[in-house]
Design a protein around this motif. Structure first.
Motif, short mmCIF file in Angstrom:
data_model
loop_
_atom_site.label_atom_id
_atom_site.label_comp_id
_atom_site.label_asym_id
_atom_site.label_seq_id
_atom_site.Cartn_x
_atom_site.Cartn_y
_atom_site.Cartn_z
N MET A 1 0.85 -1.22 0.00
CA MET A 1 0.00 0.00 0.00
C MET A 1 0.87 1.26 0.00
SD MET A 1 -3.43 0.20 0.25
CE MET A 1 -4.01 1.32 1.52
N PRO A 2 0.71 2.12 -1.00
CA PRO A 2 1.48 3.36 -0.96
C PRO A 2 1.03 4.22 0.21
CG PRO A 2 -0.14 3.40 -2.75
CD PRO A 2 -0.24 2.06 -2.11
N LYS A 3 1.97 4.93 0.79
CA LYS A 3 1.63 5.81 1.91
C LYS A 3 1.01 7.09 1.38
CE LYS A 3 5.04 4.70 5.44
NZ LYS A 3 6.24 5.18 6.09
N THR A 4 -0.20 7.39 1.83
CA THR A 4 -0.80 8.67 1.44
C THR A 4 -1.47 9.32 2.65
OG1 THR A 4 -2.83 7.55 0.79
CG2 THR A 4 -1.32 8.08 -0.98
N ALA A 5 -1.52 10.62 2.60
CA ALA A 5 -2.28 11.39 3.59
C ALA A 5 -3.30 12.19 2.80
CB ALA A 5 -1.35 12.32 4.37
N LYS A 6 -4.47 12.39 3.40
CA LYS A 6 -5.52 13.12 2.69
C LYS A 6 -6.10 14.20 3.58
CE LYS A 6 -9.74 12.45 0.08
NZ LYS A 6 -10.92 11.62 -0.10
N LEU A 7 -6.12 15.40 3.03
CA LEU A 7 -6.64 16.56 3.77
C LEU A 7 -7.88 17.08 3.05
CD1 LEU A 7 -5.94 18.69 6.05
CD2 LEU A 7 -4.88 20.03 4.24
N VAL A 8 -8.99 17.22 3.76
CA VAL A 8 -10.23 17.70 3.14
C VAL A 8 -10.64 19.01 3.80
CG1 VAL A 8 -12.62 17.10 2.53
CG2 VAL A 8 -10.92 15.29 2.82
N PHE A 9 -11.07 19.96 2.98
CA PHE A 9 -11.56 21.25 3.48
C PHE A 9 -13.08 21.19 3.59
CE2 PHE A 9 -7.79 23.97 3.16
CZ PHE A 9 -6.94 23.14 2.44
N TRP A 10 -13.60 21.27 4.81
CA TRP A 10 -15.05 21.26 5.02
C TRP A 10 -15.59 22.67 5.19
CZ3 TRP A 10 -16.93 16.83 3.60
CH2 TRP A 10 -16.13 15.69 3.71
N GLY A 11 -14.72 23.61 5.46
CA GLY A 11 -15.12 25.01 5.56
C GLY A 11 -13.88 25.85 5.30
N ALA A 12 -13.99 26.87 4.44
CA ALA A 12 -12.81 27.66 4.06
C ALA A 12 -13.00 29.15 4.34
CB ALA A 12 -12.51 27.44 2.58
N ARG A 13 -14.17 29.51 4.90
CA ARG A 13 -14.45 30.93 5.18
C ARG A 13 -13.90 31.32 6.54
NH1 ARG A 13 -16.29 34.20 1.00
NH2 ARG A 13 -16.89 32.55 -0.38
N GLY A 14 -13.71 32.63 6.71
CA GLY A 14 -13.40 33.17 8.02
C GLY A 14 -14.57 33.97 8.54
N SER A 15 -14.53 34.26 9.83
CA SER A 15 -15.43 35.20 10.51
C SER A 15 -16.87 34.72 10.68
CB SER A 15 -15.43 36.57 9.83
OG SER A 15 -14.11 37.05 9.75
N THR A 16 -17.58 34.48 9.59
CA THR A 16 -18.96 34.03 9.73
C THR A 16 -19.35 33.27 8.46
OG1 THR A 16 -21.24 34.74 10.19
CG2 THR A 16 -19.95 36.18 8.79
N PRO A 17 -20.25 32.30 8.60
CA PRO A 17 -20.70 31.60 7.39
C PRO A 17 -21.38 32.57 6.43
CG PRO A 17 -21.42 30.43 9.36
CD PRO A 17 -20.90 31.76 9.81
N THR A 18 -21.34 32.25 5.15
CA THR A 18 -21.98 33.10 4.18
C THR A 18 -22.80 32.25 3.22
OG1 THR A 18 -21.46 34.19 2.10
CG2 THR A 18 -19.65 33.23 3.24
N VAL A 19 -23.93 32.79 2.78
CA VAL A 19 -24.75 32.04 1.82
C VAL A 19 -25.03 32.88 0.57
CG1 VAL A 19 -25.90 30.57 3.50
CG2 VAL A 19 -26.87 32.80 2.99
#
Ligand code: ZN
Ligand code: ZN
Length: 403
Positions: A1-19
């Motif tokens: 098995m090749p060694k891998t790490a996986k990073l997922v972004f579930w939120g990328a905003r600052g300060s307050t959520p935006t819609v």
């Protein structure tokens, strides 16, 4: 098995959520990332509103897991940078916290205002009456709280973790995670300009495969109206990435007031100075292996697709950084995006111009000319083709006031 790490972004905003619609391409949830290291160790970086989406993904993965009936819970390390709302507000909405078979180790610093056990207090206060309908007693997952400080380093679940103080009102920690498949530095909520803290960051980021950095404001805002707010810009990110020999720079903590086009602008400006720059998008994942870092963008071409076969002229930037223009085929289209067959492989997150010719155009009309950003690139149907997914860039309506 090749060694891998996986990073997922579930939120990328600052300060307050935006819609807001004009900001949707980069997502609206606040800071939350999830890292899986070789060997399966799992780390959650910050608990902004994106944490709720991670909770949904955990449930989905669990439901689909072949060993689902015997599944013995989620075990994760939760690293919190600081206690501002946008880094903690997802906690009450993360359903794995309400499942007794799960176990979490929380890490953050002792706040001057809260004293001992700050992170536990922050979590419990969010569920206290009258702020939340459910009592903290319902949060049945096993929880352990660890107080750390800048300069601390420790090993947990297959990673070596280092924490460093950054410059932010009431304090903030940056984290470096060295895994068997790459080194990731998460440094958000930082304003440059204090020598000792600037040096902390340079040391933390040294030679990292990816630096995730606060790029909330434009360089002009940072020098004027937003000075002292505790944030940074793409330009500062570029300077640190260069000085610390970072391999990839990821712009993060987008301002809630920034439309997608504003963030596009930051990304394109940063790439002029430091080509290996990316802009964090909710749902984006980064894979780390001995081959370096690979970027995967989320499926963002929402809307019903129509299968078409249209001739187009496509121009933009290829993966090697050169400009290209070629005749191409549009294979499907929706109001929001299209799928193209191209012989050149365009750079992910770069801008393309797609000009679609239509037969029998009435006199005086012009071909359909669209600006788009590359969200997907995969082998095409023919061996010399690339299948390229694009999302159209919102253009102001011709008679609408310009922003
Ligand atoms: Zn923040
Ligand atoms: Zn903050």
């Amino acid at each position: 098995m090749p060694k891998t790490a996986k990073l997922v972004f579930w939120g990328a905003r600052g300060s307050t959520p935006t819609v807001e619609r004009e900001a949707w391409r980069y997502g609206g949830n606040t800071s939350c990332l999830d890292l899986t290291v070789p060997g399966g160790g799992r780390f959650i970086l910050d608990c902004g509103s994106g944490l709720r989406i991670l909770g949904k993904q955990v449930r989905r993965a669990n439901d689909q897991s072949p060993e689902a009936p015997g599944w013995n819970g989620m075990d994760a390390q939760v690293l919190v940078t600081h206690y501002h709302w946008d880094h903690i507000q997802g906690m009450p909405f993360f359903h794995p916290f309400f499942d007794a078979q799960n176990r979490f180790n929380f890490y953050s610093f002792r706040s001057k205002q809260l004293g001992r056990d700050s992170l536990r207090q922050v979590l419990e206060a969010q569920l206290a009456s009258p702020y939340f309908p459910v009592d903290v007693g319902m949060m049945t997952a096993e929880r352990h709280f660890h107080e750390i400080s800048g300069g601390d380093a420790w090993d947990a679940h297959g990673a070596h973790i280092t924490a460093a103080w950054l410059n932010h009102p009431q304090g903030c920690l940056g984290y470096r995670l060295d895994t068997g498949a790459g080194s990731i530095v998460y440094a958000t909520d930082n304003e440059p300009g204090v020598r000792e803290l600037d040096n902390n960051l340079l040391e933390l980021a040294q030679g990292a495969d990816a630096l995730i950095y606060d790029a909330q404001f434009s360089p002009e805002q940072l020098a004027t109206t937003r000075k002292g707010w505790g944030h940074s810009s793409w330009l500062e990110g570029v300077k640190i990435a260069r000085a610390a020999n970072v391999k990839n720079l990821i712009l993060f903590h987008h301002d809630p007031e920034s439309s997608s086009r504003v963030i596009d602008g930051f990304l394109y400006a940063a790439r002029q100075e430091f080509p290996a720059t990316w802009a964090a998008i909710e749902g984006m994942s980064l894979s780390f292996s001995e081959n370096g870092m690979a970027v995967n963008l989320p499926e963002s071409r929402m809307g019903r697709r129509r299968w078409v076969r249209l001739a187009a002229t496509v121009s933009g930037q290829s993966e090697d950084g050169k400009h290209f223009e070629e005749r191409a085929t549009v294979r499907d289209m929706s109001l929001l995006g299209a799928y193209l067959s191209l012989s050149k492989r365009p750079l992910l997150q770069s801008e393309l111009r797609v000009v679609i010719q239509t037969a029998g155009e009435p006199e005086g009309s012009s071909p359909l000319s669209l600006r788009a950003t590359v969200v997907r690139c995969e082998p095409g149907r023919e061996s010399n083709e690339h299948g390229v997914g694009v999302v159209f860039i919102e253009e102001p309506e011709p008679d609408a006031p310009q922003d």
